[in-house]
Write a protein that holds these residues in place. Structure first.
Motif, PDB file in Angstrom:
ATOM      1  N   LEU A   4      41.488  33.124  34.784  1.00 24.32           N
ATOM      2  CA  LEU A   4      41.620  32.640  36.160  1.00 24.32           C
ATOM      3  C   LEU A   4      41.134  31.199  36.264  1.00 24.32           C
ATOM      4  O   LEU A   4      41.732  30.376  36.964  1.00 24.32           O
ATOM      5  CB  LEU A   4      40.815  33.520  37.116  1.00 24.32           C
ATOM      6  CG  LEU A   4      41.456  34.820  37.532  1.00 24.32           C
ATOM      7  CD1 LEU A   4      40.475  35.646  38.344  1.00 24.32           C
ATOM      8  CD2 LEU A   4      42.703  34.562  38.340  1.00 24.32           C
ATOM      9  N   TRP A   5      40.075  30.965  35.598  1.00 26.22           N
ATOM     10  CA  TRP A   5      39.502  29.616  35.633  1.00 26.22           C
ATOM     11  C   TRP A   5      40.477  28.593  35.063  1.00 26.22           C
ATOM     12  O   TRP A   5      40.661  27.523  35.620  1.00 26.22           O
ATOM     13  CB  TRP A   5      38.178  29.583  34.873  1.00 26.22           C
ATOM     14  CG  TRP A   5      37.586  28.210  34.793  1.00 26.22           C
ATOM     15  CD1 TRP A   5      37.486  27.450  33.700  1.00 26.22           C
ATOM     16  CD2 TRP A   5      37.079  27.438  35.862  1.00 26.22           C
ATOM     17  NE1 TRP A   5      36.928  26.233  34.002  1.00 26.22           N
ATOM     18  CE2 TRP A   5      36.665  26.211  35.360  1.00 26.22           C
ATOM     19  CE3 TRP A   5      36.938  27.667  37.242  1.00 26.22           C
ATOM     20  CZ2 TRP A   5      36.118  25.193  36.141  1.00 26.22           C
ATOM     21  CZ3 TRP A   5      36.383  26.665  38.005  1.00 26.22           C
ATOM     22  CH2 TRP A   5      35.976  25.438  37.460  1.00 26.22           C
ATOM     23  N   SER A   6      41.107  28.897  33.975  1.00 21.38           N
ATOM     24  CA  SER A   6      42.049  27.959  33.371  1.00 21.38           C
ATOM     25  C   SER A   6      43.268  27.745  34.243  1.00 21.38           C
ATOM     26  O   SER A   6      43.866  26.681  34.231  1.00 21.38           O
ATOM     27  CB  SER A   6      42.456  28.430  31.970  1.00 21.38           C
ATOM     28  OG  SER A   6      43.145  29.663  32.055  1.00 21.38           O
ATOM     29  N   GLN A   7      43.663  28.730  35.049  1.00 22.12           N
ATOM     30  CA  GLN A   7      44.824  28.577  35.907  1.00 22.12           C
ATOM     31  C   GLN A   7      44.495  27.740  37.149  1.00 22.12           C
ATOM     32  O   GLN A   7      45.314  26.944  37.584  1.00 22.12           O
ATOM     33  CB  GLN A   7      45.349  29.947  36.373  1.00 22.12           C
ATOM     34  CG  GLN A   7      46.088  30.701  35.330  1.00 22.12           C
ATOM     35  CD  GLN A   7      46.553  32.032  35.893  1.00 22.12           C
ATOM     36  OE1 GLN A   7      46.131  32.454  36.955  1.00 22.12           O
ATOM     37  NE2 GLN A   7      47.445  32.689  35.155  1.00 22.12           N
ATOM     38  N   TYR A   8      43.322  27.948  37.713  1.00 23.07           N
ATOM     39  CA  TYR A   8      43.004  27.303  38.983  1.00 23.07           C
ATOM     40  C   TYR A   8      42.067  26.096  38.865  1.00 23.07           C
ATOM     41  O   TYR A   8      41.801  25.428  39.862  1.00 23.07           O
ATOM     42  CB  TYR A   8      42.380  28.315  39.941  1.00 23.07           C
ATOM     43  CG  TYR A   8      43.323  29.413  40.315  1.00 23.07           C
ATOM     44  CD1 TYR A   8      44.433  29.136  41.082  1.00 23.07           C
ATOM     45  CD2 TYR A   8      43.101  30.705  39.876  1.00 23.07           C
ATOM     46  CE1 TYR A   8      45.316  30.149  41.418  1.00 23.07           C
ATOM     47  CE2 TYR A   8      43.959  31.717  40.211  1.00 23.07           C
ATOM     48  CZ  TYR A   8      45.065  31.440  40.980  1.00 23.07           C
ATOM     49  OH  TYR A   8      45.933  32.434  41.309  1.00 23.07           O
ATOM     50  N   ALA A   9      41.590  25.792  37.715  1.00 11.73           N
ATOM     51  CA  ALA A   9      40.628  24.709  37.539  1.00 11.73           C
ATOM     52  C   ALA A   9      41.241  23.361  37.891  1.00 11.73           C
ATOM     53  O   ALA A   9      40.647  22.547  38.607  1.00 11.73           O
ATOM     54  CB  ALA A   9      40.093  24.694  36.118  1.00 11.73           C
ATOM     55  N   VAL A  10      42.429  23.107  37.420  1.00 15.12           N
ATOM     56  CA  VAL A  10      43.050  21.803  37.652  1.00 15.12           C
ATOM     57  C   VAL A  10      43.345  21.607  39.131  1.00 15.12           C
ATOM     58  O   VAL A  10      43.032  20.552  39.698  1.00 15.12           O
ATOM     59  CB  VAL A  10      44.312  21.652  36.772  1.00 15.12           C
ATOM     60  CG1 VAL A  10      45.091  20.397  37.148  1.00 15.12           C
ATOM     61  CG2 VAL A  10      43.930  21.634  35.314  1.00 15.12           C
ATOM     62  N   PRO A  11      43.950  22.559  39.840  1.00 14.08           N
ATOM     63  CA  PRO A  11      44.201  22.329  41.262  1.00 14.08           C
ATOM     64  C   PRO A  11      42.920  22.211  42.081  1.00 14.08           C
ATOM     65  O   PRO A  11      42.821  21.371  42.985  1.00 14.08           O
ATOM     66  CB  PRO A  11      45.004  23.546  41.703  1.00 14.08           C
ATOM     67  CG  PRO A  11      45.541  24.163  40.486  1.00 14.08           C
ATOM     68  CD  PRO A  11      44.633  23.776  39.372  1.00 14.08           C
ATOM     69  N   ILE A  12      41.895  23.018  41.733  1.00 16.43           N
ATOM     70  CA  ILE A  12      40.633  22.945  42.486  1.00 16.43           C
ATOM     71  C   ILE A  12      39.961  21.604  42.256  1.00 16.43           C
ATOM     72  O   ILE A  12      39.517  20.940  43.206  1.00 16.43           O
ATOM     73  CB  ILE A  12      39.697  24.116  42.091  1.00 16.43           C
ATOM     74  CG1 ILE A  12      40.271  25.426  42.605  1.00 16.43           C
ATOM     75  CG2 ILE A  12      38.292  23.888  42.623  1.00 16.43           C
ATOM     76  CD1 ILE A  12      39.526  26.648  42.121  1.00 16.43           C
ATOM     77  N   LEU A  13      39.885  21.161  41.033  1.00 16.29           N
ATOM     78  CA  LEU A  13      39.266  19.866  40.727  1.00 16.29           C
ATOM     79  C   LEU A  13      40.077  18.725  41.317  1.00 16.29           C
ATOM     80  O   LEU A  13      39.514  17.723  41.784  1.00 16.29           O
ATOM     81  CB  LEU A  13      39.088  19.694  39.224  1.00 16.29           C
ATOM     82  CG  LEU A  13      38.044  20.615  38.578  1.00 16.29           C
ATOM     83  CD1 LEU A  13      38.032  20.415  37.070  1.00 16.29           C
ATOM     84  CD2 LEU A  13      36.679  20.376  39.163  1.00 16.29           C
ATOM     85  N   GLY A  14      41.380  18.832  41.330  1.00 16.82           N
ATOM     86  CA  GLY A  14      42.225  17.811  41.958  1.00 16.82           C
ATOM     87  C   GLY A  14      41.967  17.727  43.449  1.00 16.82           C
ATOM     88  O   GLY A  14      41.882  16.639  44.029  1.00 16.82           O
ATOM     89  N   PHE A  15      41.843  18.889  44.100  1.00 18.46           N
ATOM     90  CA  PHE A  15      41.553  18.911  45.522  1.00 18.46           C
ATOM     91  C   PHE A  15      40.180  18.305  45.805  1.00 18.46           C
ATOM     92  O   PHE A  15      40.012  17.520  46.741  1.00 18.46           O
ATOM     93  CB  PHE A  15      41.627  20.360  46.049  1.00 18.46           C
ATOM     94  CG  PHE A  15      41.227  20.465  47.479  1.00 18.46           C
ATOM     95  CD1 PHE A  15      42.077  20.021  48.479  1.00 18.46           C
ATOM     96  CD2 PHE A  15      39.985  20.983  47.838  1.00 18.46           C
ATOM     97  CE1 PHE A  15      41.708  20.104  49.813  1.00 18.46           C
ATOM     98  CE2 PHE A  15      39.605  21.059  49.160  1.00 18.46           C
ATOM     99  CZ  PHE A  15      40.469  20.627  50.156  1.00 18.46           C
ATOM    100  N   LEU A  16      39.201  18.667  44.992  1.00 18.83           N
ATOM    101  CA  LEU A  16      37.858  18.095  45.168  1.00 18.83           C
ATOM    102  C   LEU A  16      37.878  16.581  44.965  1.00 18.83           C
ATOM    103  O   LEU A  16      37.191  15.835  45.672  1.00 18.83           O
ATOM    104  CB  LEU A  16      36.865  18.750  44.204  1.00 18.83           C
ATOM    105  CG  LEU A  16      36.441  20.175  44.548  1.00 18.83           C
ATOM    106  CD1 LEU A  16      35.541  20.731  43.458  1.00 18.83           C
ATOM    107  CD2 LEU A  16      35.736  20.214  45.886  1.00 18.83           C
ATOM    108  N   ASN A  17      38.658  16.119  44.024  1.00 20.11           N
ATOM    109  CA  ASN A  17      38.772  14.679  43.764  1.00 20.11           C
ATOM    110  C   ASN A  17      39.382  13.973  44.971  1.00 20.11           C
ATOM    111  O   ASN A  17      38.915  12.907  45.380  1.00 20.11           O
ATOM    112  CB  ASN A  17      39.603  14.456  42.510  1.00 20.11           C
ATOM    113  CG  ASN A  17      39.471  13.055  41.984  1.00 20.11           C
ATOM    114  OD1 ASN A  17      38.601  12.321  42.418  1.00 20.11           O
ATOM    115  ND2 ASN A  17      40.333  12.683  41.053  1.00 20.11           N
TER     116      ASN A  17
END
Length: 128
Positions: A4-17
């Motif tokens: 789950l982490w590998s699937q959602y990590a990029v979108p979550i970090l992008g949103f935080l950025n």
């Protein structure tokens, strides 16, 4: 979980950025920019620099005045010599005072003799 982490990590970090970028841009309106800060410093620093130079010159003049006064003051040895001289002078004045008392006693005796001679001469003159 790691899947789950590998699937959602990029979108979550992008949103935080993106959220951080928006926050920085929003807060940037409340702070001075580098150009505005430089302009502010140039406007306020010139009068302050002139004022500091005037104060420094006044302090320099006062320090020079104090140094000049200190040079004209007597040093430790001169004050010591003056103290010794004053003590000698005090002793001489006391000795002179004693001598004057002796002259006072002598003058009182002479006045007594003069009064006696004056009264004798007046009596002699009246008897004529």
């Amino acid at each position: 979980m790691s899947e789950l982490w590998s699937q959602y990590a990029v979108p979550i970090l992008g949103f935080l950025n993106l959220a951080m970028a928006a926050l920085v841009m929003y807060l940037g309106r409340f702070f001075l920019r580098k150009d505005d800060w430089s302009k502010y410093l140039k406007e306020t620093a010139a009068p302050l620099k002139a004022e500091v130079e005037i104060i420094a010159k006044n302090h320099g003049d006062r320090i020079n005045n104090l140094e000049h006064r200190m040079k004209s003051m007597p040093d430790k040895d001169a004050i010591h010599e003056l103290s010794i001289y004053m003590q000698r002078l005090t002793g001489e004045l006391k000795a002179s005072e004693e001598r004057m008392r002796g002259f006072e006693k002598l003058s009182q005796r002479m006045q007594t003799q003069i009064d006696i001679m004056d009264s004798f001469l007046r009596k002699m003159e009246r008897q004529k």
